[in-house]
Design an enzyme around this catalytic site. Structure first.
Site, PDB file in Angstrom:
ATOM      1  CE  LYS A 171      -1.792   2.483   3.552  1.00 49.04           C
ATOM      2  NZ  LYS A 171      -1.695   3.866   2.989  1.00 49.04           N
ATOM      3  CD  GLU A 244      13.756   0.754   9.105  1.00 47.39           C
ATOM      4  OE1 GLU A 244      14.117   1.777   9.666  1.00 47.39           O
ATOM      5  OE2 GLU A 244      14.457  -0.353   8.893  1.00 47.39           O
ATOM      6  CB  CYS A 278      13.382   9.091   7.620  1.00 45.44           C
ATOM      7  SG  CYS A 278      14.558   7.830   6.732  1.00 45.44           S
ATOM      8  CD  GLU A 375      10.673  13.255  11.204  1.00 46.31           C
ATOM      9  OE1 GLU A 375       9.366  12.783  11.652  1.00 46.31           O
ATOM     10  OE2 GLU A 375      11.293  12.528  10.685  1.00 46.31           O
TER      11      GLU A 375
HETATM   12  P1  NAD Z   1       2.658   8.271   7.829  1.00 49.08           P
HETATM   13  O1  NAD Z   1       2.851   7.565   9.152  1.00 49.08           O
HETATM   14  O2  NAD Z   1       1.766   9.474   8.040  1.00 49.08           O
HETATM   15  O3  NAD Z   1       2.179   7.300   6.898  1.00 49.08           O
HETATM   16  C1  NAD Z   1       2.929   6.181   6.416  1.00 49.08           C
HETATM   17  C2  NAD Z   1       2.172   5.244   5.709  1.00 49.08           C
HETATM   18  O4  NAD Z   1       1.168   4.649   6.773  1.00 49.08           O
HETATM   19  C3  NAD Z   1       1.087   5.938   4.461  1.00 49.08           C
HETATM   20  O5  NAD Z   1       1.020   4.777   3.562  1.00 49.08           O
HETATM   21  C4  NAD Z   1      -0.245   6.153   5.491  1.00 49.08           C
HETATM   22  O6  NAD Z   1      -1.516   5.954   4.578  1.00 49.08           O
HETATM   23  C5  NAD Z   1       0.018   4.918   6.358  1.00 49.08           C
HETATM   24  N1  NAD Z   1      -0.858   4.731   7.484  1.00 49.08           N
HETATM   25  C6  NAD Z   1      -1.524   6.142   8.054  1.00 49.08           C
HETATM   26  N2  NAD Z   1      -2.135   5.748   9.301  1.00 49.08           N
HETATM   27  C7  NAD Z   1      -2.098   4.444   9.426  1.00 49.08           C
HETATM   28  C8  NAD Z   1      -2.678   3.429  10.346  1.00 49.08           C
HETATM   29  N3  NAD Z   1      -3.273   3.917  11.600  1.00 49.08           N
HETATM   30  N4  NAD Z   1      -2.173   2.197  10.082  1.00 49.08           N
HETATM   31  C9  NAD Z   1      -1.680   1.778   9.310  1.00 49.08           C
HETATM   32  N5  NAD Z   1      -1.140   2.478   8.115  1.00 49.08           N
HETATM   33  C10 NAD Z   1      -1.201   3.665   8.115  1.00 49.08           C
HETATM   34  O7  NAD Z   1       3.983   9.030   7.298  1.00 49.08           O
HETATM   35  P2  NAD Z   1       4.082   9.936   6.326  1.00 49.08           P
HETATM   36  O8  NAD Z   1       3.957  11.172   6.738  1.00 49.08           O
HETATM   37  O9  NAD Z   1       3.884   9.331   4.985  1.00 49.08           O
HETATM   38  O10 NAD Z   1       5.930  10.022   6.130  1.00 49.08           O
HETATM   39  C11 NAD Z   1       6.810  10.867   6.848  1.00 49.08           C
HETATM   40  C12 NAD Z   1       7.329  10.133   8.056  1.00 49.08           C
HETATM   41  O11 NAD Z   1       7.939   8.679   7.691  1.00 49.08           O
HETATM   42  C13 NAD Z   1       8.498  10.878   8.890  1.00 49.08           C
HETATM   43  O12 NAD Z   1       8.368  10.992   9.978  1.00 49.08           O
HETATM   44  C14 NAD Z   1       9.787  10.294   8.301  1.00 49.08           C
HETATM   45  O13 NAD Z   1      10.664  10.385   9.193  1.00 49.08           O
HETATM   46  C15 NAD Z   1       9.211   8.812   8.465  1.00 49.08           C
HETATM   47  N6  NAD Z   1      10.235   8.205   7.576  1.00 49.08           N
HETATM   48  C16 NAD Z   1      11.074   7.094   7.985  1.00 49.08           C
HETATM   49  C17 NAD Z   1      11.811   6.421   7.296  1.00 49.08           C
HETATM   50  C18 NAD Z   1      12.870   5.321   7.865  1.00 49.08           C
HETATM   51  O14 NAD Z   1      13.276   4.498   7.078  1.00 49.08           O
HETATM   52  N7  NAD Z   1      13.012   5.552   8.865  1.00 49.08           N
HETATM   53  C19 NAD Z   1      11.940   6.713   5.991  1.00 49.08           C
HETATM   54  C20 NAD Z   1      11.131   7.663   5.347  1.00 49.08           C
HETATM   55  C21 NAD Z   1      10.110   8.354   5.962  1.00 49.08           C
END
Ligand code: NAD
Length: 478
Positions: A171, A244, A278, A375
């Site tokens: 997804k 992650e 990230c 962040e």
């Molecule tokens: P997010 O947590 O809002 O969403 C990530 C994904 O999870 C999306 O596909 C979203 O639709 C889905 N999602 C949302 N709520 C959910 C739930 N309750 N259950 C399951 N899935 C759900 O994150 P974002 O805003 O898309 O990304 C930014 C964040 O991601 C930042 O905090 C960044 O640091 C982190 N990030 C981490 C890494 C890593 O490798 N550690 C890499 C890239 C981004």
């Protein structure tokens, strides 16, 4: 292959329209660029059922064949690199060059992961028995990706999951679903039906996946806040999880650096992908002896950087990817203004269409300010002054995050010693953000659970199985 605005999910090897659909915007101008399928709960059930059906044959496929197919996936994606790049820029916002890097980096990840093998360890070999531990696939993996690097971060999951013999339901983020849907279409000709299913939808789809009884493992990349919900939801069926999550990476810049030489690298450590990485530098600690010259060099370099629509020639930084994140970043800027912090550059906001925030650098705000502690995930950097090394290491480590960090110094031994004292999953010395498919990548503390990449990452997509064989009693020699 059409790149004509017709976007379907991939379920059991077929293109499937959603029960309904939702708009996808270009963040550079807020224009609708396409409609993505909005999967119903029944459609998710179908995708999981297709993955379960495909699992036994895929798990039984020799690993050499699965490697061949990973390489074929890489080739098929790379062959469409140019088209995928343009589509990715239009939905994500990043410049064409960076979008190409995301797509080709994804292809490279598949290719490099195909060089890994699942080890078998002989744990006992005695007169009575032989025992060995091997690694078997878990089943169906639910992979959930964010919007900042939609392609490569999906491949971080697909490559090891498929190599290990699992089938997948992927997804993408609802903010950036289109490139992933097209990749699904491309890969329908490469993989057996049901091995890779791609579903898109709104806010309910992720929680449906993490609680689905037919999904055995969730591999999630996103924010720490959502990661907690994923872990909680996965607990009801004791799914394996790899998380992650977010970071608040500190860069420690020692007084012996060549300021002119490092300023540009430090700038991009913080601002590449408009700060939406990230492992971006989110707090920059600079020794007091070089604080002023480095500050000036960063501000001077910022003035040379072109921000704009990623599809335009010469653009180096695009917009923030979506309205929600744009509002979060503006809120942090408003807070810094309200507190009276000094802006070295940026901080202005605009009402023109597009989620643009200019490069913003804040001059030595207090350590407990929101812009230091939270962040930001956007182009706003707190530049912080330090004097004492022990004190700055303490400040760097005083965070619930522990994703990455960097040390900048002419003295490599000293830098290595500092690195050993940072509580983070990765530390870079005199560079930042380098990742390798053959290096374990993961977060300490609340930046994650488990790792991606390398053998360690591959093994997260397996269960161990130990087999003991009782040997026949040796026959006495006549
Ligand atoms: P997010 O947590 O809002 O969403 C990530 C994904 O999870 C999306 O596909 C979203 O639709 C889905 N999602 C949302 N709520 C959910 C739930 N309750 N259950 C399951 N899935 C759900 O994150 P974002 O805003 O898309 O990304 C930014 C964040 O991601 C930042 O905090 C960044 O640091 C982190 N990030 C981490 C890494 C890593 O490798 N550690 C890499 C890239 C981004």
């Amino acid at each position: 292959m059409r790149f004509d605005g017709d976007y379907t999910m991939t379920i059991g090897g077929q293109g499937v329209a959603g029960a309904s659909s939702f708009d996808v915007l270009n963040p550079a101008n807020e224009q609708v660029i396409g409609q993505a399928p909005d999967a119903s709960r029944e459609q998710l059930d179908e995708a999981v059922a297709a993955a379960r059906k495909a699992f036994p044959a895929w798990a039984a496929t020799p690993i050499a064949k699965r490697k061949e197919l990973l390489l074929a996936m890489a080739g098929a994606i790379a062959a469409k690199g140019e088209d995928l790049k343009r589509l990715l820029t239009s939905e994500q916002g990043k410049p064409h060059g960076d979008a190409f890097g995301d797509v080709m980096g994804g292809a490279y990840w598949l290719q490099a992961t195909a060089s890994l093998d699942l080890p078998v360890t002989v744990v006992e070999d005695t007169a009575e028995r032989r025992g060995e531990t091997r690694h078997v696939p878990i089943g169906v993996v639910g992979a959930i990706a964010p919007w900042n690097f939609p392609v490569i971060l999906a491949m971080f999951k697909l490559a090891p999951a498929l190599l290990a013999g699992n089938t997948v339901v992927l997804k993408p983020s609802p903010f950036t679903p289109l490139t992933t849907l097209k990749i699904g279409e491309i890969l329908r000709d490469v993989l057996p039906p049901g091995v890779l299913n791609i579903v898109t939808g709104g806010d309910a789809l992720g929680p449906w996946m993490t609680s689905h009884p037919g999904i055995d493992k969730v591999s999630f990349t996103g924010s720490t806040q959502t990661g907690r919900k994923v872990m909680e939801s996965a607990a009801s069926t004791l799914k394996r999880v790899t998380l992650e999550l977010g970071g608040n990476d500190a860069a420690i810049v020692m007084p012996d650096v060549d300021v002119a030489a490092v300023a540009e690298q430090l700038f991009w450590a913080a601002f590449r992908n408009t700060g939406q990485i990230c492992i971006a530098t989110k707090r920059m600690y600079v020794h007091k002896d070089i604080y002023e010259p480095l500050k000036e060099a960063l501000v001077a370099y910022a003035a040379t950087v072109k921000m704009g629509d990623g599809a335009e020639q010469g653009t180096q930084m695009g917009p923030i990817q979506n309205r929600l994140q744009y509002a979060r970043v503006l809120d942090l800027i408003a807070d810094a203004k309200a507190k009276g912090y000094k802006f070295l550059v940026g901080g202005e906001t605009s009402t023109a269409p597009g989620y643009f925030v200019p490069v913003t650098i804040i001059d030595n705000p207090p350590e407990d300010s929101r812009i230091v502690q939270e962040e930001q995930f956007g182009p706003v950097l707190p530049l912080l002054k330090f004097d004492d090394l022990d004190e700055v290491i303490g400040r760097a480590n005083a965070s619930d995050y522990g994703l990455g960090g960097s040390v900048w110094s002419a003295d490599e031994d000293k830098a290595l010693e500092i690195a050993s004292r940072l509580a983070t999953g990765t530390v870079w010395i005199n560079e930042s953000q380098h990742l390798s498919p053959l290096a374990a990548f993961g977060g300490h503390k609340q930046s994650g659970v488990g790792v991606e990449g390398a053998l360690e990452g591959l093994l997260e997509y397996t269960n161990t199985q130990t087999v003991f064989v009782k040997k026949k009693a040796a026959q006495p020699v006549a």
